[in-house]
Design an enzyme around this catalytic site. Structure first.
Site, mmCIF file in Angstrom:
data_model
loop_
_atom_site.group_PDB
_atom_site.id
_atom_site.type_symbol
_atom_site.label_atom_id
_atom_site.label_comp_id
_atom_site.label_asym_id
_atom_site.label_seq_id
_atom_site.Cartn_x
_atom_site.Cartn_y
_atom_site.Cartn_z
ATOM 1 C CE1 TYR A 181 15.817 -7.786 -43.286
ATOM 2 C CE2 TYR A 181 13.917 -8.427 -41.970
ATOM 3 C CZ TYR A 181 14.801 -7.458 -42.414
ATOM 4 O OH TYR A 181 14.652 -6.164 -41.989
ATOM 5 N NE ARG A 355 4.964 -0.362 -32.887
ATOM 6 C CZ ARG A 355 3.896 -0.535 -33.633
ATOM 7 N NH1 ARG A 355 3.500 0.431 -34.451
ATOM 8 N NH2 ARG A 355 3.210 -1.664 -33.582
HETATM 9 C C1 LIG Z 1 12.342 1.102 -34.904
HETATM 10 C C2 LIG Z 1 11.948 -0.293 -35.227
HETATM 11 C C3 LIG Z 1 12.890 -1.150 -35.811
HETATM 12 C C4 LIG Z 1 12.552 -2.485 -36.082
HETATM 13 N N1 LIG Z 1 13.525 -3.333 -36.547
HETATM 14 C C5 LIG Z 1 13.262 -4.672 -36.585
HETATM 15 C C6 LIG Z 1 14.313 -5.606 -36.806
HETATM 16 O O1 LIG Z 1 15.468 -5.250 -36.946
HETATM 17 N N2 LIG Z 1 13.985 -6.924 -36.819
HETATM 18 C C7 LIG Z 1 12.698 -7.358 -36.629
HETATM 19 O O2 LIG Z 1 12.449 -8.565 -36.655
HETATM 20 N N3 LIG Z 1 11.692 -6.493 -36.428
HETATM 21 C C8 LIG Z 1 11.956 -5.165 -36.371
HETATM 22 N N4 LIG Z 1 10.951 -4.295 -36.059
HETATM 23 C C9 LIG Z 1 9.588 -4.823 -35.827
HETATM 24 C C10 LIG Z 1 9.385 -5.155 -34.357
HETATM 25 O O3 LIG Z 1 10.246 -6.177 -33.902
HETATM 26 C C11 LIG Z 1 7.945 -5.604 -34.104
HETATM 27 O O4 LIG Z 1 7.730 -6.753 -34.908
HETATM 28 C C12 LIG Z 1 6.932 -4.510 -34.431
HETATM 29 O O5 LIG Z 1 7.384 -3.251 -33.958
HETATM 30 C C13 LIG Z 1 5.568 -4.814 -33.821
HETATM 31 O O6 LIG Z 1 5.677 -4.952 -32.426
HETATM 32 P P1 LIG Z 1 5.166 -3.780 -31.415
HETATM 33 O O7 LIG Z 1 3.746 -3.488 -31.774
HETATM 34 O O8 LIG Z 1 5.340 -4.360 -30.060
HETATM 35 O O9 LIG Z 1 6.036 -2.598 -31.675
HETATM 36 C C14 LIG Z 1 11.244 -2.940 -35.813
HETATM 37 C C15 LIG Z 1 10.307 -2.084 -35.240
HETATM 38 C C16 LIG Z 1 10.639 -0.768 -34.952
HETATM 39 C C17 LIG Z 1 9.623 0.121 -34.318
HETATM 40 S S1 SF4 Z 2 8.249 7.211 -31.824
HETATM 41 FE FE1 SF4 Z 2 6.022 6.873 -31.782
HETATM 42 S S2 SF4 Z 2 5.815 4.633 -32.179
HETATM 43 FE FE2 SF4 Z 2 7.945 5.002 -31.652
HETATM 44 S S3 SF4 Z 2 8.046 4.616 -29.456
HETATM 45 FE FE3 SF4 Z 2 7.710 6.814 -29.689
HETATM 46 S S4 SF4 Z 2 5.490 7.089 -29.610
HETATM 47 FE FE4 SF4 Z 2 5.897 4.912 -29.946
#
Ligand SMILES: Cc1cc2nc3c(=O)[nH]c(=O)nc-3n(C[C@H](O)[C@H](O)[C@H](O)COP(=O)(O)O)c2cc1C
Ligand code: SF4
Length: 412
Positions: A181, A355
């Site tokens: 961004y 997630r």
């Molecule tokens: C459905 C979805 C939407 C996301 N939208 C954003 C967002 O709007 N802003 C952001 O900084 N990161 C966004 N992310 C990234 C997450 O904040 C995070 O950095 C990434 O999922 C890794 O973390 P995790 O392994 O705990 O999921 C998104 C992730 C997912 C799965």
């Molecule tokens: S859709 Fe897949 S990555 Fe997303 S929360 Fe569910 S199991 Fe996790």
């Protein structure tokens, strides 16, 4: 993963302070674009989504991607920080507070990463002008370099956005400086080719983001926690490295940021790096525009073969940990209690999860009560595709959200 050495490690269930606010524990819900703000207005679904996460035990939940200005939006259906949204945002913050959690607004300007059908200017803003990498996906093939006047205007938009967040009852704002961004377009050597005092080595690329941080801190920092989300690696050749991130962290620490949320990866150049695994095929097939679909297909072809592993940003984030003393949040593939404890043992102050909490909003309570030790999220990334569905973001392993709730304004 090493097993954390028990005794001296801070418990993730212990309270903490971030700047002026107190949190009940050290679990924070990451900003994950909810797709729950049709035309920019927060929906009742958005309220229910965050209320559930708050009830599930996190200390703070983050509302994704709140645009600080009309041109700063990436999509039309994205929370807009304006007077029209105010009553709806108040309904949202009240619901989260009712569950005993704090709530943070991720404040964002998309810069050249925009899919808006119309902008008030010919080309979107960025650190440097010329060909727009994001234009391969959006059709906006050119971008324009920000002038000093543009920087003053955007800085004022971030301040106004943070003030509106305060008025709406938020406890914190997260300034989005990652994933490609606008502020990330300053930090990234892939984007920033400026030859003035805002370009060059990482410290100078951090100058405008640090000025935005300073202005937001001055405006709301005595009442709200002001955090920044940055990339510990852009995950792509010639992109910013962990060493760059350490330099940026030192600048933001000097400027007084209350917490840094350490993420990684870029929306256009390396989306797989954001998630530690590749995007699902449906993410491509669900794109309506054929050219954009083709471009996104190419993007995925360029993706390296990577398998999801827990704490996939650990090594990069440790380098940032070693560079600064300020509070840091670990983010990236935290899904088990052991993983969270490992991050705490590494010296991170809290853990941000995306997630795992989309999959199960109750996870933190389950960790605390011993009902679960790990999340059943498979890291399939298919929730990313759900952002664009009628009900908004949800885990595909469960029935989708109610579209009607998502069409109803929060305060209606
Ligand atoms: C459905 C979805 C939407 C996301 N939208 C954003 C967002 O709007 N802003 C952001 O900084 N990161 C966004 N992310 C990234 C997450 O904040 C995070 O950095 C990434 O999922 C890794 O973390 P995790 O392994 O705990 O999921 C998104 C992730 C997912 C799965
Ligand atoms: S859709 Fe897949 S990555 Fe997303 S929360 Fe569910 S199991 Fe996790």
């Amino acid at each position: 993963m090493d097993t954390p050495a028990a005794a001296s490690v801070i418990s993730p269930f212990s309270p903490m302070r971030i700047g002026p606010i107190a949190l009940r524990n050290r679990f924070i819900k990451s900003a994950t674009n909810e797709g729950m703000a049709k035309g920019g207005v927060p929906s009742k679904m958005l309220v229910e989504h965050h209320r559930r996460i708050a009830a599930g035990g996190v200390a703070m939940t983050t509302v994704a991607y709140c645009a600080v200005s009309p041109d700063g939006r990436t999509f039309v259906d994205q929370v807009s920080l304006n007077r029209e949204s105010l009553p709806h945002l108040r309904a949202l913050t009240a619901a989260v507070h009712g569950e005993g959690a704090a709530i943070c607004a991720q404040i964002t300007h998309g810069g050249a990463f925009t899919f808006l059908p119309e902008l008030t200017r010919k080309y979107p803003l960025s650190s440097s002008g010329g060909l727009n990498a994001a234009g391969v996906l959006s059709g906006r093939l050119f971008k324009t370099a920000m002038t000093a006047a543009d920087m003053r205007a955007v800085l004022a938009e971030f301040v106004a956005g943070a003030q509106l967040a305060r008025e709406a009852g938020f406890d914190a704002v997260e300034i989005h400086m990652g994933h490609g961004y606008l502020l990330s377009q300053f930090l990234s050597p892939l984007y920033n080719r400026r030859r003035d005092g805002y370009g060059g080595p990482a410290e100078r690329r951090a100058r405008f983001p640090a000025q935005v941080l300073r202005a937001v801190l001055d405006a709301v920092g005595h009442e709200l926690a002001v955090t920044c989300k940055i990339c510990v690696t852009e995950g792509v050749k010639k992109g910013a490295t962990a060493e760059d991130a350490a330099a940026v962290a030192r600048v933001l620490e000097r400027e007084g940021a209350h917490l840094l949320v350490l993420s990684g990866g870029m929306n256009v150049e390396s989306p797989w790096a954001i998630f530690g695994s590749k995007m699902p095929k449906e993410a491509l097939t669900s794109i309506e525009n054929r050219i954009v679909r083709f471009a996104a297909g190419l993007q995925e072809l360029a993706a390296p073969k990577i398998e999801f592993r827990e704490l996939y940003f650990r090594e990069h984030s440790q380098k940032v940990r070693a560079a600064v003393k300020m509070p840091l949040a670990y983010l990236g593939g935290a899904k088990s209690l052991a993983g969270v404890q490992t991050a705490m043992a590494d010296g991170f102050d809290c853990v941000v999860m995306g997630r795992a909490l989309i999959h199960d909003a109750e996870l933190v309570n389950k960790f605390r009560d011993g009902r679960a030790t790990t999340s059943a999220c498979t890291a399939c990334n298919r929730c990313v595709v759900m952002m664009y569905t009628e009900g908004g973001t949800s885990c595909v392993l469960f029935p989708p959200n109610d579209p009607l709730l998502n069409r109803t304004p929060a305060a209606a």
